[in-house]
Design a protein around this motif. Structure first.
Motif, PDB file in Angstrom:
ATOM      1  N   LEU A 173      -9.043  -1.016  -1.911  1.00  0.00           N
ATOM      2  CA  LEU A 173      -7.730  -0.402  -1.987  1.00  0.00           C
ATOM      3  C   LEU A 173      -7.948   0.972  -1.180  1.00  0.00           C
ATOM      4  O   LEU A 173      -6.945   1.483  -0.507  1.00  0.00           O
ATOM      5  CB  LEU A 173      -7.561   0.002  -3.527  1.00  0.00           C
ATOM      6  CG  LEU A 173      -7.334  -1.304  -4.311  1.00  0.00           C
ATOM      7  CD1 LEU A 173      -6.802  -0.829  -5.750  1.00  0.00           C
ATOM      8  CD2 LEU A 173      -6.205  -2.026  -3.506  1.00  0.00           C
ATOM      9  N   THR A 188       0.899  -1.111   0.079  1.00  0.00           N
ATOM     10  CA  THR A 188      -0.126  -0.024  -0.029  1.00  0.00           C
ATOM     11  C   THR A 188       0.862   1.321   0.053  1.00  0.00           C
ATOM     12  O   THR A 188       0.787   2.004  -0.757  1.00  0.00           O
ATOM     13  CB  THR A 188      -1.114   0.041   1.205  1.00  0.00           C
ATOM     14  OG1 THR A 188      -1.700  -0.939   1.167  1.00  0.00           O
ATOM     15  CG2 THR A 188      -1.919   1.321   1.361  1.00  0.00           C
ATOM     16  N   ASP A 217      -7.402   0.263   2.438  1.00  0.00           N
ATOM     17  CA  ASP A 217      -6.016  -0.118   2.493  1.00  0.00           C
ATOM     18  C   ASP A 217      -5.300   1.376   2.813  1.00  0.00           C
ATOM     19  O   ASP A 217      -4.365   1.547   3.751  1.00  0.00           O
ATOM     20  CB  ASP A 217      -5.500  -0.697   1.363  1.00  0.00           C
ATOM     21  CG  ASP A 217      -5.695  -2.086   1.067  1.00  0.00           C
ATOM     22  OD1 ASP A 217      -6.357  -2.614   2.114  1.00  0.00           O
ATOM     23  OD2 ASP A 217      -5.546  -2.744   0.101  1.00  0.00           O
ATOM     24  N   VAL A 218      -5.698   2.453   1.989  1.00  0.00           N
ATOM     25  CA  VAL A 218      -4.870   3.616   2.339  1.00  0.00           C
ATOM     26  C   VAL A 218      -5.251   4.187   3.463  1.00  0.00           C
ATOM     27  O   VAL A 218      -4.534   4.914   4.397  1.00  0.00           O
ATOM     28  CB  VAL A 218      -5.113   4.522   0.853  1.00  0.00           C
ATOM     29  CG1 VAL A 218      -4.406   5.876   0.907  1.00  0.00           C
ATOM     30  CG2 VAL A 218      -4.702   3.791  -0.532  1.00  0.00           C
ATOM     31  N   GLU A 248      -3.347   2.786   6.492  1.00  0.00           N
ATOM     32  CA  GLU A 248      -1.922   3.162   6.340  1.00  0.00           C
ATOM     33  C   GLU A 248      -1.989   4.590   6.873  1.00  0.00           C
ATOM     34  O   GLU A 248      -1.112   5.076   7.621  1.00  0.00           O
ATOM     35  CB  GLU A 248      -1.377   2.903   4.936  1.00  0.00           C
ATOM     36  CG  GLU A 248      -1.109   1.372   4.684  1.00  0.00           C
ATOM     37  CD  GLU A 248      -0.042   0.634   5.675  1.00  0.00           C
ATOM     38  OE1 GLU A 248       0.590   1.351   6.445  1.00  0.00           O
ATOM     39  OE2 GLU A 248      -0.355  -0.482   5.483  1.00  0.00           O
ATOM     40  N   THR A 283       2.704   1.771  -3.255  1.00  0.00           N
ATOM     41  CA  THR A 283       1.875   2.020  -4.421  1.00  0.00           C
ATOM     42  C   THR A 283       1.180   3.632  -4.302  1.00  0.00           C
ATOM     43  O   THR A 283       1.183   4.127  -5.078  1.00  0.00           O
ATOM     44  CB  THR A 283       0.310   1.153  -4.283  1.00  0.00           C
ATOM     45  OG1 THR A 283       0.922   0.000  -4.501  1.00  0.00           O
ATOM     46  CG2 THR A 283      -0.535   1.496  -5.522  1.00  0.00           C
ATOM     47  N   ARG A 304      -7.864  -8.641   4.265  1.00  0.00           N
ATOM     48  CA  ARG A 304      -6.539  -8.265   4.505  1.00  0.00           C
ATOM     49  C   ARG A 304      -5.774  -8.568   5.568  1.00  0.00           C
ATOM     50  O   ARG A 304      -4.706  -9.035   5.702  1.00  0.00           O
ATOM     51  CB  ARG A 304      -6.669  -6.618   4.582  1.00  0.00           C
ATOM     52  CG  ARG A 304      -6.432  -5.698   3.447  1.00  0.00           C
ATOM     53  CD  ARG A 304      -7.333  -6.469   2.059  1.00  0.00           C
ATOM     54  NE  ARG A 304      -7.236  -5.374   1.215  1.00  0.00           N
ATOM     55  CZ  ARG A 304      -7.245  -5.756  -0.212  1.00  0.00           C
ATOM     56  NH1 ARG A 304      -8.206  -6.808  -0.270  1.00  0.00           N
ATOM     57  NH2 ARG A 304      -7.091  -4.977  -1.313  1.00  0.00           N
TER      58      ARG A 304
END
Length: 275
Positions: free
Chosen positions: A162, A44, A165-166, A169, A47, A123
């Protein structure tokens, strides 16, 4: 109880592969909570290097929240429809992390809640144990309903996993950068009524016991607030590395009214108080 029956009745035995590089059963255990380690969702940050370069320049949580919101709007097309967009594009429902959090705030057992629980499952390898009903047997009507809602195409047309995910993080980055205390855990509270169903070790009479919580769970920052949501108030230490959301993380006031913290669940040592 036969071995087959035990496998069906113990959700911890259903843990599967994940994207964090730790065994899911370890991550969801009290052992991990006692000795938390940094966790990241593979790929993550790599990316989205531009986001974290910009965040590194921020001097406050509010400034970081502005950077994060703007980045997510550009990366996932979350801004308001533009005049040059086609009619179909302007009408298209675009799922966003904010809409899921807002939906969770209304009801953790709605379709948005199923998508969030499905993200945790994919995840972190931890299936939920409750969604509109106990997910203690497979197959069952409760499992069918959960699977249908978590995979609803209405919520999977804009890379929603996604996005989450961001968000995770970014939450972890914020805790590392701006958290005032260096403690690896936060003392949080949760109000509930169904303690017996969640009990793993010990007894409620002893007050100190181990409970298996859902794979994504809401906590409150105060015991008084938590007590409004159930007859039992559970006090526990939640590792910072398990947090997905805390009040003040975003500029949008989603979930802030109740001081709600979202964290990855599993087994927790809790101190239970009635009334």
């Amino acid at each position: 109880m036969s071995a087959a029956a035990e496998r069906l009745s113990d959700p911890s035995l259903w843990y599967s592969t994940n994207l964090i590089g730790l065994p899911s059963r370890l991550f969801g255990s009290t052992t991990f909570n006692d000795h938390p380690q940094p966790v990241t969702i593979h790929g993550t940050r790599e990316t989205h290097p531009g986001l974290f370069r910009l965040l590194a320049l921020c001097a406050s949580q509010q400034e970081a929240a502005e950077v994060f919101e703007h980045y997510m709007q550009l990366q996932f097309g979350l801004g308001k429809p533009q005049a040059e967009d086609s009619p179909a594009e302007r009408r298209r429902f675009k799922t966003s992390y904010l809409k899921l959090l807002q939906g969770w705030g209304f009801d953790a057992n709605n379709a948005q809640g199923a998508v969030l629980k499905g993200w945790v499952e994919s995840r972190f390898g931890m299936p939920p144990i409750f969604h509109k009903g106990a997910l203690d047997r497979f197959p069952s009507a409760a499992w069918t309903g959960y699977l249908e809602e978590k995979m609803n195409s209405r919520f999977h047309n804009n890379c929603i996993n996604l996005q989450l995910d961001v968000l995770f993080e970014y939450c972890q980055w914020s805790l590392t950068r701006f958290a005032a205390s260096g403690r690896p855990t936060l003392t949080l509270w949760r109000g509930t009524n169904n303690c017996e169903e969640q009990l793993v070790e010990g007894s409620l009479r002893q007050r100190d016991c181990v409970m298996r919580l859902n794979n994504l769970v809401s906590f409150s920052q105060s015991a008084e607030r938590a007590g409004e949501f159930g007859d039992w108030t559970l006090e526990t230490e939640v590792p910072r590395v398990k947090l997905l959301f805390f009040p003040g993380l975003l500029r949008d006031r989603v979930l802030n009214g109740e001081g709600e913290v979202l964290a990855i669940g599993g087994c927790y040592r809790v101190h239970a108080r009635y009334g």
